[in-house]
Every structure is written in structure tokens, then in C-alpha cells.
Design a protein around this motif. Structure first.
Motif, PDB file in Angstrom:
ATOM      1  N   CYS A  35       0.746  -1.320   0.101  1.00 41.01           N
ATOM      2  CA  CYS A  35      -0.013  -0.062  -0.071  1.00 41.01           C
ATOM      3  C   CYS A  35       0.789   1.202   0.052  1.00 41.01           C
ATOM      4  CB  CYS A  35      -0.840  -0.027   1.212  1.00 41.01           C
ATOM      5  SG  CYS A  35       0.098  -0.006   2.872  1.00 41.01           S
ATOM      6  N   GLU A  36       1.768   1.237   0.697  1.00 40.34           N
ATOM      7  CA  GLU A  36       2.557   2.700   1.078  1.00 40.34           C
ATOM      8  C   GLU A  36       3.593   2.763  -0.296  1.00 40.34           C
ATOM      9  OE1 GLU A  36       4.803   2.485   4.568  1.00 40.34           O
ATOM     10  OE2 GLU A  36       5.203   0.432   4.591  1.00 40.34           O
ATOM     11  N   ALA A  37       4.152   1.663  -0.732  1.00 38.60           N
ATOM     12  CA  ALA A  37       4.741   1.743  -2.043  1.00 38.60           C
ATOM     13  C   ALA A  37       4.007   2.446  -3.155  1.00 38.60           C
ATOM     14  CB  ALA A  37       5.325   0.409  -2.503  1.00 38.60           C
TER      15      ALA A  37
ATOM     16  N   VAL B 205       2.240  10.911   9.471  1.00 39.24           N
ATOM     17  CA  VAL B 205       2.261   9.304   9.028  1.00 39.24           C
ATOM     18  C   VAL B 205       1.905   9.079   7.988  1.00 39.24           C
ATOM     19  CG1 VAL B 205       2.306   8.886  11.694  1.00 39.24           C
ATOM     20  CG2 VAL B 205       0.291   8.714  10.331  1.00 39.24           C
ATOM     21  N   CYS B 206       1.092   9.796   7.286  1.00 40.02           N
ATOM     22  CA  CYS B 206       0.382   9.619   5.975  1.00 40.02           C
ATOM     23  C   CYS B 206       1.728   9.402   4.875  1.00 40.02           C
ATOM     24  CB  CYS B 206      -0.512  10.401   5.609  1.00 40.02           C
ATOM     25  SG  CYS B 206      -1.271  10.109   3.785  1.00 40.02           S
TER      26      CYS B 206
ATOM     27  N   PHE C 278      -9.338  12.769  -2.096  1.00 40.33           N
ATOM     28  CA  PHE C 278     -10.333  12.241  -3.050  1.00 40.33           C
ATOM     29  C   PHE C 278     -10.810  13.038  -4.037  1.00 40.33           C
ATOM     30  CE2 PHE C 278     -10.206   9.847   1.046  1.00 40.33           C
ATOM     31  CZ  PHE C 278      -9.806   8.721   0.658  1.00 40.33           C
ATOM     32  N   ASN C 279     -10.145  14.389  -4.173  1.00 44.21           N
ATOM     33  CA  ASN C 279     -10.659  15.061  -5.171  1.00 44.21           C
ATOM     34  C   ASN C 279      -9.287  15.841  -5.990  1.00 44.21           C
ATOM     35  OD1 ASN C 279     -11.966  16.638  -6.911  1.00 44.21           O
ATOM     36  ND2 ASN C 279     -12.872  17.884  -5.504  1.00 44.21           N
TER      37      ASN C 279
ATOM     38  N   LYS D  20      -2.549   8.278  -6.481  1.00 48.89           N
ATOM     39  CA  LYS D  20      -3.728   8.109  -5.416  1.00 48.89           C
ATOM     40  C   LYS D  20      -3.410   9.069  -4.081  1.00 48.89           C
ATOM     41  CE  LYS D  20      -4.661   3.413  -5.961  1.00 48.89           C
ATOM     42  NZ  LYS D  20      -6.098   3.482  -6.335  1.00 48.89           N
ATOM     43  N   GLY D  21      -4.517   9.565  -3.680  1.00 47.55           N
ATOM     44  CA  GLY D  21      -4.382  10.426  -2.676  1.00 47.55           C
ATOM     45  C   GLY D  21      -4.374   9.790  -1.294  1.00 47.55           C
ATOM     46  N   CYS D  22      -4.883   8.365  -1.218  1.00 52.97           N
ATOM     47  CA  CYS D  22      -4.959   7.684  -0.173  1.00 52.97           C
ATOM     48  C   CYS D  22      -4.824   6.173  -0.513  1.00 52.97           C
ATOM     49  CB  CYS D  22      -6.379   7.876   0.576  1.00 52.97           C
ATOM     50  SG  CYS D  22      -6.747   6.365   1.778  1.00 52.97           S
ATOM     51  N   VAL D  23      -3.892   5.556   0.110  1.00 59.56           N
ATOM     52  CA  VAL D  23      -3.703   4.048  -0.363  1.00 59.56           C
ATOM     53  C   VAL D  23      -4.086   3.058   0.570  1.00 59.56           C
ATOM     54  CG1 VAL D  23      -1.675   4.648  -1.619  1.00 59.56           C
ATOM     55  CG2 VAL D  23      -1.371   4.286   0.824  1.00 59.56           C
TER      56      VAL D  23
END
Ligand code: SF4
Ligand code: SF4
Length: 335
Positions: A98-100, A241-242, A298-299, A308-311
């Protein structure tokens, strides 16, 4: 033909091989009773029983703080000097898929209107070795954002646990060169990979609907924002942390005569983030700042950069002191 494998007992040899060539080896390790990404020197330091490190490995590409220039002020002059980018050969070992997947967006941002060599030179010198997940917890939601423990986006080499070994798949040319450069450590054989654990997709979340609602600007004044995010205390932990958050500030530090210009992590959750010199703040209330964070993920970001803004790593959910769960807001905006 036998497949490439890496015996877990040979991890120490891999570290020696990397550090012997002058590189640094970064892996999840235990520090202050937490699993965190840090530079390690021996295989014994590497954590084996973890879901996700507490911090993102982004800090090895985009440090929390770094000097980008130095200056001296004369009577009528300003002497501004650039500094060399510190970009050692680096192996990030044990990252999760996910983080990659955040790296595509990071690259897009740091090469957008200006090539930020403080990022790109480190990226060029970094090999990301991911390990597919054999464990998950309730905060993991990669499958909800169309990723999975089998995703190889952003990875140079993808490993899977296989008992006392890992299966090894070189994904990129950089990954192939890495495996070739350390060929003495990687063996051949046929081992059966352990099963991956897929986090359950959150049934009530529909990313297309989230995006559609955010495009409709009337949502700005939706009462749902203060209702869902009022408890946020604006600590910024979720952004630090994101793996996809990359806001920074440039500040000059020093004396009236000389100093250094620094690039420091910043957070859209701080009330000073958008504070104008006039005192006006377009995001005066915390729920407006939280709305911005959600909209960025998300926008704005996926629309502008197609990254991707969120994984779905769930780090923000785990770290939030008031248990503000981003998936609950995603559910609300899926209605
Ligand atoms: S917003 Fe939360 S779940 Fe999404 S990538 Fe960032 S830390 Fe992970
Ligand atoms: S970690 Fe929680 S409380 Fe802190 S800024 Fe993020 S949402 Fe708000």
C-alpha cells in the motif's frame, strides 16, 4: 527454471552487501517499543512480526527537515548559496505494497511545475523492496481503494513470505539491477509463498460516489463536516504518518547576518497553514481544514496528478488521538 528466492537467514548478507557498497539499508525495526522505519546495520534489528511500521518511509526521500540553501547578508548584498543534495544509495526493505503505491503521487508532485532535486535525486538512488502482507488489522483498507497486498505499484522488488525464505520478483529495471548487483545473496529454488491476507473491502464505500460528491461544490457548507470532524484537535499526526501527505514549508533560520533556508514538513491541519499575513484565514475552523485534507485525497490530488491521494494503509486511523476514522467520512460521502 527455478525462481529467485531470498533466504531469511541471508538477510544479514544482503545488508552487508548493500552497506559494503556504501549504501544504507532501511527497514522496520523496534525503537521505543514501536516498529518504525530506520537505518539498520544487522538482520537482528529487522522486525519480523509487524503489520505496518508506525512511520512512513517517505522521510528517507522527503526528510522532515533539510537545508536547501545557505545565505549571508551584507550591507547591500545577499549571498545565497545552494547546497548539495544528500542522496545516498538507499534500500527500503520491508515496505508494504500500500505505502509503495504512494510513490507515484509523490513523484508527480515533486516534478510538477519544478523538478525538486531534493526529492528526485533521492528517489533515483532508492530501491523499494516490498513484502506482501500475511497479516492485517481493522485499520487496513487497501482493497477499498483498489489496492491489495499483491499490488506491485511503486515497488522495485516484490517479496512474499515463504516460510524461511521470500519469493523474489524484480518489478522494475532498477529492481532487476539490484538483484543482479547482489546476486551472491539471492538464491534459486522453488518455494511455496505463504497466503496473503486481504483486508475486507468496506462495503459502504463507493469511491466514485465520494469523488462525485466532492466535485459538487455545494458540499462545502455541508453540515456533515463539523458533525463528523468537530472532535479533531488539529495535531497533524495523521498527515505526518501518511505516506501520501507531502506538504512542506520553506523557512529561513539563523541570525540577521547569516543562516540557512530549510524545507520542513507542514500540515494542512494546523491553523497557521493558510493564515494570511493580513490575519485572514480562509480555513478558520478545524472542520474546514479537515475537509481540505479529505478533498485533497479524494478530489484535487487524483484529478490533478492521477496518483492516489490515499492508499488505505490506515496509519491515520491508528495514530489519531481522538479516533477520527477517515473511512467513516468516506462512508458518509458514499451515500
Ligand atoms: S489518508 Fe490515512 S489511510 Fe490514507 S494513505 Fe494517508 S494515512 Fe494511509
Ligand atoms: S490525527 Fe486526528 S486529531 Fe490529529 S489532526 Fe488528524 S484527525 Fe485531527
Amino acid at each position: 527454471m527455478a525462481d529467485k528466492i531470498l533466504k531469511k537467514a541471508d538477510l544479514g548478507k544482503l545488508i552487508e552487501s548493500v552497506t559494503g557498497k556504501g549504501g544504507r539499508f532501511v527497514a522496520p525495526t523496534t525503537d521505543s517499543r514501536q516498529i518504525v522505519f530506520k537505518k539498520v546495520k544487522s538482520a537482528e534489528e529487522i522486525a519480523t512480526d509487524y503489520i505496518l511500521a508506525r512511520n512512513s518511509f517517505k522521510e528517507f526521500l522527503f526528510p522532515q527537515t533539510e537545508v536547501v540553501a545557505e545565505f549571508t547578508l551584507g550591507k547591500d548584498t545577499v549571498d545565497m548559496r545552494g547546497v548539495e543534495v544528500h542522496a545516498p544509495q538507499t534500500v527500503i526493505f520491508g515496505a508494504r505494497p500500500c505505502e509503495a503505491a504512494s510513490l507515484k503521487g509523490m513523484h508527480a508532485l515533486f516534478t510538477w511545475d519544478f523538478i525538486d532535486e531534493f526529492y528526485t535525486k533521492r528517489e533515483d538512488n532508492t530501491v523499494v523492496v516490498t513484502v506482501g502482507c500475511t497479516k492485517a488489522d481493522d485499520a487496513c483498507f487497501c482493497t477499498t481503494v483498489n489496492l491489495s497486498p499483491a499490488s506491485t505499484e511503486g515497488a522495485d522488488v516484490y517479496l512474499r513470505e515463504a516460510g524461511e525464505s521470500y519469493t523474489v520478483e524484480a518489478i522494475t529495471d532498477k529492481g532487476k539491477k539490484f538483484v543482479e548487483a547482489h546476486a551472491a545473496v539471492f538464491g534459486s529454488g522453488s518455494v511455496k509463498a505463504d497466503p496473503l491476507v486481504m483486508p475486507e473491502k468496506i462495503a459502504n464505500i463507493d469511491l466514485a460516489k465520494v469523488s462525485e460528491r466532492l466535485k459538487d461544490k455545494t458540499h462545502y457548507d455541508d453540515k456533515v463536516w463539523p458533525k463528523l470532524t468537530r472532535k479533531c484537535i488539529g495535531c497533524g499526526a495523521c498527515t505526518f504518518v501518511c505516506p501520501t501527505c507531502r506538504c512542506f514549508d520553506i523557512v529561513d533560520e539563523g541570525t540577521a547576518f547569516e543562516g540557512e533556508r530549510r524545507k520542513n514538513w507542514d500540515s494542512c491541519q494546523y491553523d497557521t497553514f493558510t493564515l494570511h499575513a493580513s490575519g485572514h484565514n480562509p480555513r478558520e475552523h478545524q472542520h474546514q481544514r479537515w475537509r481540505n485534507r479529505f478533498m485533497c485525497k479524494f478530489n484535487f490530488f487524483p484529478e490533478k496528478f492521477s496518483g492516489k491521494g490515499c492508499v488505505g494503509c490506515g496509519r491515520c486511523v491508528r495514530v489519531c488521538p481522538v479516533r477520527l476514522d477517515i473511512t467513516e467520512v468516506m462512508e458518509e460521502f458514499s451515500k
